[in-house]
Design an enzyme around this catalytic site. Sequence first.
Site, PDB file in Angstrom:
ATOM      1  N   HIS A 119      18.405  20.977 -57.175  1.00 46.84           N
ATOM      2  CA  HIS A 119      19.351  21.926 -57.792  1.00 46.84           C
ATOM      3  C   HIS A 119      19.226  21.857 -59.317  1.00 46.84           C
ATOM      4  CE1 HIS A 119      23.010  23.873 -59.111  1.00 46.84           C
ATOM      5  NE2 HIS A 119      22.954  24.514 -57.956  1.00 46.84           N
ATOM      6  N   GLU A 144      16.782  30.198 -57.808  1.00 44.85           N
ATOM      7  CA  GLU A 144      18.021  30.172 -58.579  1.00 44.85           C
ATOM      8  C   GLU A 144      17.684  30.112 -60.067  1.00 44.85           C
ATOM      9  OE1 GLU A 144      21.649  28.716 -56.118  1.00 44.85           O
ATOM     10  OE2 GLU A 144      20.826  27.076 -57.276  1.00 44.85           O
ATOM     11  N   SER A 165      25.375  33.365 -59.442  1.00 51.98           N
ATOM     12  CA  SER A 165      26.499  34.299 -59.631  1.00 51.98           C
ATOM     13  C   SER A 165      26.633  35.320 -58.502  1.00 51.98           C
ATOM     14  CB  SER A 165      26.389  35.010 -60.985  1.00 51.98           C
ATOM     15  OG  SER A 165      26.500  34.075 -62.047  1.00 51.98           O
TER      16      SER A 165
HETATM   17  C1  PEP Z   1      24.709  27.120 -57.468  1.00 54.17           C
HETATM   18  O1  PEP Z   1      25.367  26.248 -57.991  1.00 54.17           O
HETATM   19  O2  PEP Z   1      23.762  26.851 -56.720  1.00 54.17           O
HETATM   20  C2  PEP Z   1      25.076  28.513 -57.743  1.00 54.17           C
HETATM   21  C3  PEP Z   1      24.296  29.469 -57.301  1.00 54.17           C
HETATM   22  O3  PEP Z   1      26.204  28.688 -58.479  1.00 54.17           O
HETATM   23  P1  PEP Z   1      26.953  30.060 -58.796  1.00 54.17           P
HETATM   24  O4  PEP Z   1      27.008  30.859 -57.512  1.00 54.17           O
HETATM   25  O5  PEP Z   1      28.323  29.637 -59.234  1.00 54.17           O
HETATM   26  O6  PEP Z   1      26.190  30.748 -59.836  1.00 54.17           O
END
Ligand code: PEP
Length: 241
Positions: A84, A153, A201
């Site tokens: 992550h 991500e 998000s």
């Molecule tokens: C995450 O922490 O993996 C994530 C996608 O966070 P968010 O949805 O808050 O952007």
Amino acid sequence: MSKIVIANWKMNPQTLVEAENLFRASSGAVVCPPFVYLEELAKIDSGAVLGAQDIAVSDEPGQTGEVSGEMLKQLGAKYVIAGHSDRRWKLGESDETVNKKLKEVLEHELMPIVCVGEKSRDSDFKMFLQNQVSLTFSGLTKEQIEKCLIAYEPVWAISTTPGSRSDTPESAIESIKIIKEVLVENWKLEIGNLSFLYGGSVISTNARDFLSLKEISGVLVGGASLDKEEFKKIIDISLNV
Ligand code: PEP
């Protein structure tokens, strides 16, 4: 094919009671809570499946503060997040460490959720992504990579990143294509055997934009997974795309 919704609670919530309430409301999702809640949540029949947010690089016991794959299995985790961006960028986890953790997840026959993504979408982002993907999956077999849920991500899209905004479906697909090319070229993987998630998000009003794409098997949700109603809406969308 049904889409997968994964909750990453990060270091939330602060109490077990809140964690239990949230977990009961997350039916149909994979929920990755902080380690300390896994054991109690595993006792609740909520219709949600448990995952862990991290794993130790090995079962070697001299690792103060770490949690082994064997422990995670016993605690009821079925999935484990590896790499992550919070861990890569805030806690200094290198690609090599993520790679070791990923191997550990596979070794324990847990389902890996492997996060990759550039820190900023600048002119070097493609090269960055190619390099990160090569190092993250280094030494894995084709069959092992096919078992992974690969979460794209972009760090700049994570809601806790200052100034963040969600990626557009078009540019998420462009990045996923870059990741696919690395895996197809280096490992001779069949594109159809790879599973990609998008995270960054995702909320109820944009979840459909991502979940309806054929290139995306599901979403990884941070902030919005802590709001019962909001998260339920995202799960419902995943069932109706
Ligand atoms: C995450 O922490 O993996 C994530 C996608 O966070 P968010 O949805 O808050 O952007």
